[in-house]
Design a protein around this motif. Structure first.
Motif, PDB file in Angstrom:
ATOM      1  N   ALA A  29       0.708  -1.327  -0.143  1.00  0.00           N
ATOM      2  CA  ALA A  29       0.079   0.196  -0.127  1.00  0.00           C
ATOM      3  C   ALA A  29       0.815   1.075   0.163  1.00  0.00           C
ATOM      4  CB  ALA A  29      -0.938  -0.067   1.109  1.00  0.00           C
ATOM      5  N   GLU A  52      -7.376 -19.828   4.300  1.00  0.00           N
ATOM      6  CA  GLU A  52      -6.813 -20.047   5.649  1.00  0.00           C
ATOM      7  C   GLU A  52      -8.129 -20.299   6.396  1.00  0.00           C
ATOM      8  OE1 GLU A  52      -3.823 -20.106   6.627  1.00  0.00           O
ATOM      9  OE2 GLU A  52      -3.366 -20.302   4.576  1.00  0.00           O
ATOM     10  N   TYR A 106      -6.499  -2.256   5.279  1.00  0.00           N
ATOM     11  CA  TYR A 106      -5.575  -3.030   6.268  1.00  0.00           C
ATOM     12  C   TYR A 106      -6.082  -2.547   7.656  1.00  0.00           C
ATOM     13  CZ  TYR A 106      -1.725  -4.329   8.839  1.00  0.00           C
ATOM     14  OH  TYR A 106      -0.693  -5.124   9.649  1.00  0.00           O
ATOM     15  N   SER A 107      -5.992  -3.503   8.592  1.00  0.00           N
ATOM     16  CA  SER A 107      -6.134  -3.486   9.957  1.00  0.00           C
ATOM     17  C   SER A 107      -5.133  -4.667  10.587  1.00  0.00           C
ATOM     18  CB  SER A 107      -7.398  -3.646  10.203  1.00  0.00           C
ATOM     19  OG  SER A 107      -7.614  -3.664  11.856  1.00  0.00           O
ATOM     20  N   GLN A 108      -4.974  -4.297  11.726  1.00  0.00           N
ATOM     21  CA  GLN A 108      -4.170  -5.147  12.504  1.00  0.00           C
ATOM     22  C   GLN A 108      -5.215  -6.104  13.240  1.00  0.00           C
ATOM     23  OE1 GLN A 108      -0.697  -4.024  15.151  1.00  0.00           O
ATOM     24  NE2 GLN A 108      -0.620  -1.994  13.728  1.00  0.00           N
ATOM     25  N   GLU A 109      -6.489  -5.827  12.906  1.00  0.00           N
ATOM     26  CA  GLU A 109      -7.490  -6.823  13.627  1.00  0.00           C
ATOM     27  C   GLU A 109      -7.789  -7.901  12.511  1.00  0.00           C
ATOM     28  OE1 GLU A 109      -8.636  -6.787  16.670  1.00  0.00           O
ATOM     29  OE2 GLU A 109      -7.234  -5.362  17.066  1.00  0.00           O
ATOM     30  N   GLU A 130       5.217  -9.243   9.711  1.00  0.00           N
ATOM     31  CA  GLU A 130       3.961  -9.130  10.288  1.00  0.00           C
ATOM     32  C   GLU A 130       4.270  -8.910  11.997  1.00  0.00           C
ATOM     33  OE1 GLU A 130       0.885  -9.058   9.432  1.00  0.00           O
ATOM     34  OE2 GLU A 130       1.913  -8.558   7.457  1.00  0.00           O
ATOM     35  N   PRO A 177      -6.169 -13.207  10.206  1.00  0.00           N
ATOM     36  CA  PRO A 177      -5.394 -11.898  10.309  1.00  0.00           C
ATOM     37  C   PRO A 177      -5.179 -11.720   8.646  1.00  0.00           C
ATOM     38  CG  PRO A 177      -4.371 -13.763  11.862  1.00  0.00           C
ATOM     39  CD  PRO A 177      -5.534 -14.426  10.781  1.00  0.00           C
ATOM     40  N   MET A 178      -5.124 -10.578   8.419  1.00  0.00           N
ATOM     41  CA  MET A 178      -4.694  -9.943   7.171  1.00  0.00           C
ATOM     42  C   MET A 178      -3.032  -9.706   7.378  1.00  0.00           C
ATOM     43  SD  MET A 178      -6.925  -6.652   6.317  1.00  0.00           S
ATOM     44  CE  MET A 178      -8.293  -6.365   7.728  1.00  0.00           C
ATOM     45  N   ARG A 179      -2.335  -9.540   6.113  1.00  0.00           N
ATOM     46  CA  ARG A 179      -1.036  -9.095   6.141  1.00  0.00           C
ATOM     47  C   ARG A 179      -0.669  -7.870   5.620  1.00  0.00           C
ATOM     48  NH1 ARG A 179       2.332 -14.885   4.641  1.00  0.00           N
ATOM     49  NH2 ARG A 179       1.436 -15.997   6.774  1.00  0.00           N
ATOM     50  N   TRP A 180       0.159  -7.256   5.671  1.00  0.00           N
ATOM     51  CA  TRP A 180       0.337  -5.764   5.195  1.00  0.00           C
ATOM     52  C   TRP A 180       0.555  -6.201   3.762  1.00  0.00           C
ATOM     53  CZ3 TRP A 180      -0.032  -1.015   5.132  1.00  0.00           C
ATOM     54  CH2 TRP A 180       0.861   0.036   4.406  1.00  0.00           C
ATOM     55  N   SER A 181       1.300  -7.170   3.298  1.00  0.00           N
ATOM     56  CA  SER A 181       1.692  -7.528   1.755  1.00  0.00           C
ATOM     57  C   SER A 181       0.550  -8.106   1.052  1.00  0.00           C
ATOM     58  CB  SER A 181       2.626  -8.447   1.721  1.00  0.00           C
ATOM     59  OG  SER A 181       2.626  -9.468   2.669  1.00  0.00           O
ATOM     60  N   ASP A 182      -0.817  -8.180   1.783  1.00  0.00           N
ATOM     61  CA  ASP A 182      -1.926  -8.440   0.953  1.00  0.00           C
ATOM     62  C   ASP A 182      -2.440  -7.337   0.178  1.00  0.00           C
ATOM     63  OD1 ASP A 182      -2.058 -11.066   2.098  1.00  0.00           O
ATOM     64  OD2 ASP A 182      -3.334 -10.591   3.845  1.00  0.00           O
ATOM     65  N   LEU A 183      -2.250  -6.204   0.753  1.00  0.00           N
ATOM     66  CA  LEU A 183      -2.513  -4.998   0.112  1.00  0.00           C
ATOM     67  C   LEU A 183      -1.882  -4.578  -1.314  1.00  0.00           C
ATOM     68  CD1 LEU A 183      -3.447  -4.566   2.990  1.00  0.00           C
ATOM     69  CD2 LEU A 183      -3.264  -2.160   2.602  1.00  0.00           C
ATOM     70  N   ASP A 198      -1.957   1.254  15.681  1.00  0.00           N
ATOM     71  CA  ASP A 198      -3.074   1.031  14.820  1.00  0.00           C
ATOM     72  C   ASP A 198      -4.447   2.107  14.836  1.00  0.00           C
ATOM     73  OD1 ASP A 198      -4.789  -0.034  12.774  1.00  0.00           O
ATOM     74  OD2 ASP A 198      -5.321  -1.683  14.141  1.00  0.00           O
ATOM     75  N   GLY A 251      -4.105   0.199  -2.111  1.00  0.00           N
ATOM     76  CA  GLY A 251      -4.556   0.378  -0.548  1.00  0.00           C
ATOM     77  C   GLY A 251      -5.376  -0.491  -0.068  1.00  0.00           C
ATOM     78  N   THR A 281      -6.760 -15.900  -0.692  1.00  0.00           N
ATOM     79  CA  THR A 281      -5.905 -16.593   0.432  1.00  0.00           C
ATOM     80  C   THR A 281      -6.332 -16.368   1.641  1.00  0.00           C
ATOM     81  OG1 THR A 281      -3.971 -16.014  -1.169  1.00  0.00           O
ATOM     82  CG2 THR A 281      -3.802 -16.545   1.266  1.00  0.00           C
ATOM     83  N   LEU A 282      -7.141 -15.436   1.973  1.00  0.00           N
ATOM     84  CA  LEU A 282      -7.898 -15.304   3.456  1.00  0.00           C
ATOM     85  C   LEU A 282      -8.994 -16.559   3.332  1.00  0.00           C
ATOM     86  CD1 LEU A 282      -8.126 -11.378   3.652  1.00  0.00           C
ATOM     87  CD2 LEU A 282      -6.302 -12.825   4.542  1.00  0.00           C
TER      88      LEU A 282
END
Lengths: 150, 150, 150, 150
Positions: free
Chosen positions: A17, C32, C76-79, B32, C9-15, B41, C19, C28-29
């Motif tokens: 992002a 899982e 994106y979120s850390q949640e 991560e 959980p998401m990952r930053w690199s999923d974006l 966050d 954004g 992929t989510l």
């Protein structure tokens, strides 16, 4: 300078992002350059494509160590990056692959080195490089990369 | 030892055809762990979560350098890996994050270090760490990692 | 409603550079969530975790078909995201997994369905669901998803 | 048949531990074929490369829906896959891209369709296809894909 230049296509999903190629994706681009240079693809080995690899091979290449310096952000382009690749060191059962990765516009974006160990698939143990492998690798031997920030 | 231990879930797609977590995916696992530890966050910063980040932040963290040693292959598990994370060095505008990554069974699979530079989003230039950032980072300060194979 | 809710959980690199979580990363989510629900992880099967899987299993699950509707961009979120998961159809050797994926804030971001075929590893051919598998899957049976845009 | 054939390189990391290209990675291959066909890359639009895109564009393409049938596993090869790509439907603000993906050996591995909506970046709302976009897309118009398992 005995280097090869390997064009490697980026993917849109390599970006994160921030709008640049993600730091981990950069290692994937280098992996593709390494495979294109060294892996024999089924048929007979030729040139530098002497490393047997892939899930069915009798030996495989294990990545033991990597070091990478990110020098400039890499923007998306439909043009491939240019990876200059050479061998920085040849050991008994291991080798060091060195890279410089340039954007399509020619900016040096990353310098990196990967230590590879040859492993026998059956035993999972390191095995010595063969003479054929050694000869092929020596054709790309050059000074190892010097990292600035260590 | 002022370290934090961060559980990070693997994904099935982190594996490659060798049946182990791919070398580049390993850096994604470390990313991560780093984000979970340091990124605030949205809400108020707390503990070590003091680094503003994300695409809308006024400053962001740039990965300048990474070094990783792969010590054992990492098999798939539905249990998360355990990343022990600490700060190995604090500079004027930069820091070094150190990691040890263990499999769910406790095997040390990788040691790594990431050099981070704080960058002002507007100008794209490095900016000094604030006192709050520095204080939080110092709570995790320990000796930097020692790599075997350099 | 016999659904399970799986946090993923998401990952930053999923974006990607827009954004938002990339369209392929969304699958992929879901993968899982599916694995967390159905794969037995080494130990004894329990609840819905009845599908043998992984590279050493005697049978494995093959993805035969997927359909996904993207209803809102996922930031994106850390949640973790919340994936509601159920079974939409059970056949002789196959099943359909249905999903609704919600952002941490509760927005419905995607509806999807995956057709899975049970395959015998040795022969590579479909095999019938066992009675135990069928019983476990039926505990999550509900109406299949209705897609709007077909 | 007004189709284009786009070569798309696989990556070693597209494979998962089953030794085949992962189901989600398959959509990434299709994304690359779509971008290569439709995105104008900075310079002037030409042929079918009429869709403005990328993070700085005034409008962008949103993936609204995808459907994919996996017909045969895709093994790793250093040779690219061949993606045959055409337009199955043109709406007011949307279009459907259809694909057949073949292995380097010529095996049909996947059939898929992606619904795309044109979105104005400033407002985030759909916008009508322009006449130029429509004309270019019509040059690839053909019957939409027929899926077997619906």
């Amino acid at each position: 300078m005995p280097r090869v230049r390997v064009p490697v296509p980026m993917r849109w999903s390599d970006l994160d992002a921030y709008g640049h190629v993600n730091n981990a994706a950069m290692l994937t681009l280098l992996e593709e350059a390494r495979i294109a240079t060294f892996w024999s693809d089924g048929g007979s080995a030729a040139g530098t494509k002497v490393l047997t690899a892939g899930p069915t091979a009798t030996s495989f290449t294990l990545v033991a160590r990597q070091e990478i310096e990110y020098l400039a952000p890499l923007d998306y382009s439909q043009e491939p990056v240019a990876v200059d690749l050479w061998i920085g060191r040849i050991g008994g059962a291991s080798l060091e692959v060195c890279y410089e990765l340039r954007s399509p516009a020619g900016t040096l974006c990353a310098k990196a080195a990967t230590s590879i160990v040859m492993v026998e698939a059956a035993s999972g143990r390191p095995r010595r490089l063969t003479e054929d492998e050694r000869t092929a690798l020596e054709s790309l031997l050059e000074d190892p990369i010097e990292f600035r920030r260590r």
